[in-house]
Design a protein around this motif. Sequence first.
Motif, PDB file in Angstrom:
ATOM      1  N   ALA A  25       0.876  -1.177   0.000  1.00 20.65           N
ATOM      2  CA  ALA A  25       0.000   0.000   0.000  1.00 20.65           C
ATOM      3  C   ALA A  25       0.910   1.223   0.000  1.00 20.65           C
ATOM      4  O   ALA A  25       1.782   1.346   0.864  1.00 20.65           O
ATOM      5  CB  ALA A  25      -0.911   0.005   1.221  1.00 20.65           C
ATOM      6  N   PHE A  26       0.743   2.090  -0.992  1.00 18.13           N
ATOM      7  CA  PHE A  26       1.605   3.260  -1.134  1.00 18.13           C
ATOM      8  C   PHE A  26       0.818   4.531  -0.874  1.00 18.13           C
ATOM      9  O   PHE A  26      -0.264   4.735  -1.440  1.00 18.13           O
ATOM     10  CB  PHE A  26       2.178   3.345  -2.556  1.00 18.13           C
ATOM     11  N   ASP A  27       1.373   5.395  -0.032  1.00 18.98           N
ATOM     12  CA  ASP A  27       0.906   6.775  -0.004  1.00 18.98           C
ATOM     13  C   ASP A  27       1.304   7.421  -1.335  1.00 18.98           C
ATOM     14  O   ASP A  27       2.147   6.892  -2.072  1.00 18.98           O
ATOM     15  CB  ASP A  27       1.548   7.508   1.176  1.00 18.98           C
ATOM     16  N   ILE A  28       0.738   8.562  -1.662  1.00 21.10           N
ATOM     17  CA  ILE A  28       1.022   9.198  -2.955  1.00 21.10           C
ATOM     18  C   ILE A  28       1.907  10.425  -2.784  1.00 21.10           C
ATOM     19  O   ILE A  28       3.070  10.432  -3.180  1.00 21.10           O
ATOM     20  CB  ILE A  28      -0.294   9.564  -3.683  1.00 21.10           C
ATOM     21  N   ASP A  29       1.365  11.487  -2.163  1.00 20.24           N
ATOM     22  CA  ASP A  29       2.130  12.724  -2.011  1.00 20.24           C
ATOM     23  C   ASP A  29       3.302  12.507  -1.066  1.00 20.24           C
ATOM     24  O   ASP A  29       3.131  12.105   0.089  1.00 20.24           O
ATOM     25  CB  ASP A  29       1.230  13.847  -1.482  1.00 20.24           C
ATOM     26  N   GLY A  30       4.510  12.771  -1.555  1.00 13.31           N
ATOM     27  CA  GLY A  30       5.700  12.576  -0.752  1.00 13.31           C
ATOM     28  C   GLY A  30       6.299  11.186  -0.879  1.00 13.31           C
ATOM     29  O   GLY A  30       7.386  10.933  -0.337  1.00 13.31           O
ATOM     30  N   ASP A 305      -7.765 -22.254  -9.805  1.00  8.59           N
ATOM     31  CA  ASP A 305      -9.152 -22.626  -9.558  1.00  8.59           C
ATOM     32  C   ASP A 305      -9.453 -22.425  -8.078  1.00  8.59           C
ATOM     33  O   ASP A 305      -8.625 -22.702  -7.216  1.00  8.59           O
ATOM     34  CB  ASP A 305      -9.393 -24.092  -9.934  1.00  8.59           C
ATOM     35  N   GLY A 306     -10.649 -21.956  -7.786  1.00  9.93           N
ATOM     36  CA  GLY A 306     -11.029 -21.778  -6.389  1.00  9.93           C
ATOM     37  C   GLY A 306     -10.600 -20.440  -5.827  1.00  9.93           C
ATOM     38  O   GLY A 306     -10.320 -19.492  -6.557  1.00  9.93           O
ATOM     39  N   GLU A 307     -10.508 -20.369  -4.499  1.00  8.18           N
ATOM     40  CA  GLU A 307     -10.223 -19.136  -3.800  1.00  8.18           C
ATOM     41  C   GLU A 307      -8.739 -18.764  -3.869  1.00  8.18           C
ATOM     42  O   GLU A 307      -7.870 -19.635  -3.889  1.00  8.18           O
ATOM     43  CB  GLU A 307     -10.644 -19.249  -2.336  1.00  8.18           C
ATOM     44  N   VAL A 308      -8.471 -17.468  -3.903  1.00  6.20           N
ATOM     45  CA  VAL A 308      -7.103 -16.977  -3.826  1.00  6.20           C
ATOM     46  C   VAL A 308      -6.616 -17.178  -2.387  1.00  6.20           C
ATOM     47  O   VAL A 308      -7.346 -16.883  -1.433  1.00  6.20           O
ATOM     48  CB  VAL A 308      -7.042 -15.488  -4.214  1.00  6.20           C
ATOM     49  N   PRO A 309      -5.391 -17.689  -2.184  1.00 11.13           N
ATOM     50  CA  PRO A 309      -4.885 -17.886  -0.826  1.00 11.13           C
ATOM     51  C   PRO A 309      -4.906 -16.585  -0.028  1.00 11.13           C
ATOM     52  O   PRO A 309      -4.768 -15.494  -0.604  1.00 11.13           O
ATOM     53  CB  PRO A 309      -3.448 -18.367  -1.052  1.00 11.13           C
ATOM     54  N   PRO A 310      -5.072 -16.660   1.280  1.00 14.27           N
ATOM     55  CA  PRO A 310      -5.182 -15.446   2.100  1.00 14.27           C
ATOM     56  C   PRO A 310      -3.948 -14.551   1.999  1.00 14.27           C
ATOM     57  O   PRO A 310      -2.823 -15.029   1.851  1.00 14.27           O
ATOM     58  CB  PRO A 310      -5.349 -15.987   3.519  1.00 14.27           C
ATOM     59  N   LEU A 311      -4.205 -13.262   2.103  1.00 17.16           N
ATOM     60  CA  LEU A 311      -3.123 -12.275   2.132  1.00 17.16           C
ATOM     61  C   LEU A 311      -2.521 -12.260   3.535  1.00 17.16           C
ATOM     62  O   LEU A 311      -3.225 -12.055   4.523  1.00 17.16           O
ATOM     63  CB  LEU A 311      -3.686 -10.902   1.778  1.00 17.16           C
ATOM     64  N   GLN A 312      -1.202 -12.470   3.623  1.00 15.32           N
ATOM     65  CA  GLN A 312      -0.547 -12.571   4.916  1.00 15.32           C
ATOM     66  C   GLN A 312       0.067 -11.255   5.386  1.00 15.32           C
ATOM     67  O   GLN A 312       0.081 -10.968   6.575  1.00 15.32           O
ATOM     68  CB  GLN A 312       0.542 -13.644   4.860  1.00 15.32           C
ATOM     69  N   LYS A 313       0.596 -10.447   4.440  1.00 17.26           N
ATOM     70  CA  LYS A 313       1.337  -9.249   4.854  1.00 17.26           C
ATOM     71  C   LYS A 313       1.135  -8.124   3.854  1.00 17.26           C
ATOM     72  O   LYS A 313       1.096  -8.346   2.641  1.00 17.26           O
ATOM     73  CB  LYS A 313       2.826  -9.558   4.985  1.00 17.26           C
ATOM     74  N   VAL A 314       1.000  -6.906   4.394  1.00 15.33           N
ATOM     75  CA  VAL A 314       0.933  -5.688   3.571  1.00 15.33           C
ATOM     76  C   VAL A 314       2.036  -4.752   4.037  1.00 15.33           C
ATOM     77  O   VAL A 314       2.159  -4.475   5.240  1.00 15.33           O
ATOM     78  CB  VAL A 314      -0.434  -4.987   3.694  1.00 15.33           C
ATOM     79  N   TYR A 315       2.821  -4.260   3.090  1.00 10.58           N
ATOM     80  CA  TYR A 315       3.854  -3.269   3.384  1.00 10.58           C
ATOM     81  C   TYR A 315       3.290  -1.883   3.078  1.00 10.58           C
ATOM     82  O   TYR A 315       2.989  -1.563   1.927  1.00 10.58           O
ATOM     83  CB  TYR A 315       5.103  -3.525   2.553  1.00 10.58           C
ATOM     84  N   MET A 316       3.117  -1.074   4.123  1.00  6.83           N
ATOM     85  CA  MET A 316       2.629   0.296   3.972  1.00  6.83           C
ATOM     86  C   MET A 316       3.823   1.218   3.813  1.00  6.83           C
ATOM     87  O   MET A 316       4.636   1.378   4.723  1.00  6.83           O
ATOM     88  CB  MET A 316       1.816   0.694   5.207  1.00  6.83           C
ATOM     89  N   VAL A 317       3.940   1.850   2.632  1.00  2.00           N
ATOM     90  CA  VAL A 317       5.058   2.738   2.334  1.00  2.00           C
ATOM     91  C   VAL A 317       4.549   4.178   2.398  1.00  2.00           C
ATOM     92  O   VAL A 317       3.682   4.571   1.607  1.00  2.00           O
ATOM     93  CB  VAL A 317       5.662   2.437   0.948  1.00  2.00           C
ATOM     94  N   GLY A 318       5.080   4.964   3.336  1.00  2.78           N
ATOM     95  CA  GLY A 318       4.599   6.330   3.505  1.00  2.78           C
ATOM     96  C   GLY A 318       5.686   7.284   3.947  1.00  2.78           C
ATOM     97  O   GLY A 318       6.789   6.876   4.318  1.00  2.78           O
TER      98      GLY A 318
END
Length: 397
Positions: A25-30, A305-318
């Motif tokens: 997840a990226f912030d935009i300004d800056g 096929d089927g469900e996408v595996p669960p998301l384990q980690k999000v890197y927040m860049v700000g």
Amino acid sequence: MAACRPLQRLSFSTASPKIPDFAFAFDIDGVLVRSNDPLPNAPDALSFLQHQRIPFILLTNGGGKPEEERVADLTAKLKVPLDTTMFVQSHTPFADLDQYKDKTILVCGGDGDKCRYVAEKYGFKSVVIPGDIFCAYPEIWPFSTQFLPYYQPFARPLPKPILQDSPSDSLKIDAIFVYNDPRDWGLDATIILDILLSHKGILGTMSPRNGDIKAPNHGYLQDGQPPLFYSNPDLWWAAKYHLPRLGQGGFREAMEGLWTAVTGGPERNVELYKTLIGKPYRMTYEFAERRLNSHRKHLFSNQIDGEVPPLQKVYMVGDNPESDIRGANSYKSPLGTTWESILVRTGVYQNGEPAWSPKTIQPGVWEAVKWALDQNKARYELDLRKILSIPGAKMSQ
């Protein structure tokens, strides 16, 4: 300067999952841009992730425009294809507040009446902006009369008039939304105060309960006044000027000061009830996580096929410790996803000890992406550090 070889698509080892279990997840300004200018290597960082099919969203406390317009603008600036499914502005979560869509709301902030159109695109049917009220009743804030020529081209007739002698037939506001940084603080603050001090949100009235020392909150906001929503708590943001500039959080702090003065001073401690969204608040991170999972499911829908595996980690860049880093550090995902914060030095934060400590501090977004991928290098056959160390590398077609 040595020629840069093209990057290859990452391949997963047979023991690894076919789909990466992390995202960005990226912030935009800056982080990606500063005013109208892309920051160094930001386009390459996003292009790299798209090329490798590693999901990301853009999560900003900015706003004031329809999502489609902002995405088109960023696509042109960064030369990277983006769409609204991977984009969350500060006010985007307001689209989920269905309980107010058939009510009359006041929308503040932004250039002209762009925020009115944003609200209408979200499904709100009766949207009033301060300029509408001011053009109908210029005496409501006499210090802005020189701005009438600015407001008149986009002002609309009010749904109802403001009638001093017949409040039951007067304009009633059912919710107040600050979508973006107000341009005319005096006008917007005056109208918001009028509504918060009114009887049931009816313009031109004053609640008889205000100042009642026997009532909760000294009687203030105890008479059916509408709720107040802010979309962006940021005190500072990274503009083109070399020093940070006041954001919507500056207006909110000014409103708090006015409210304290109007309701009897700090010794009375009369609370101004409000709802804050935007980073670092939970409502925004929950919305962003839903948006990211939806984007991720769409991205990989044809791969397995089927469900996408669960998301384990999000890197927040700000770039803002008080919003980006604090939000990621504090957020507890209902889905069990871990959010890790990466602070860059290209915006609000430059040097020193940040108020909220990130997992790592990096010079810019390119280095942030490299650092995060390096944490996951065991999942890949290729040497990420070697690939990502190529300055200015471009994607192979």
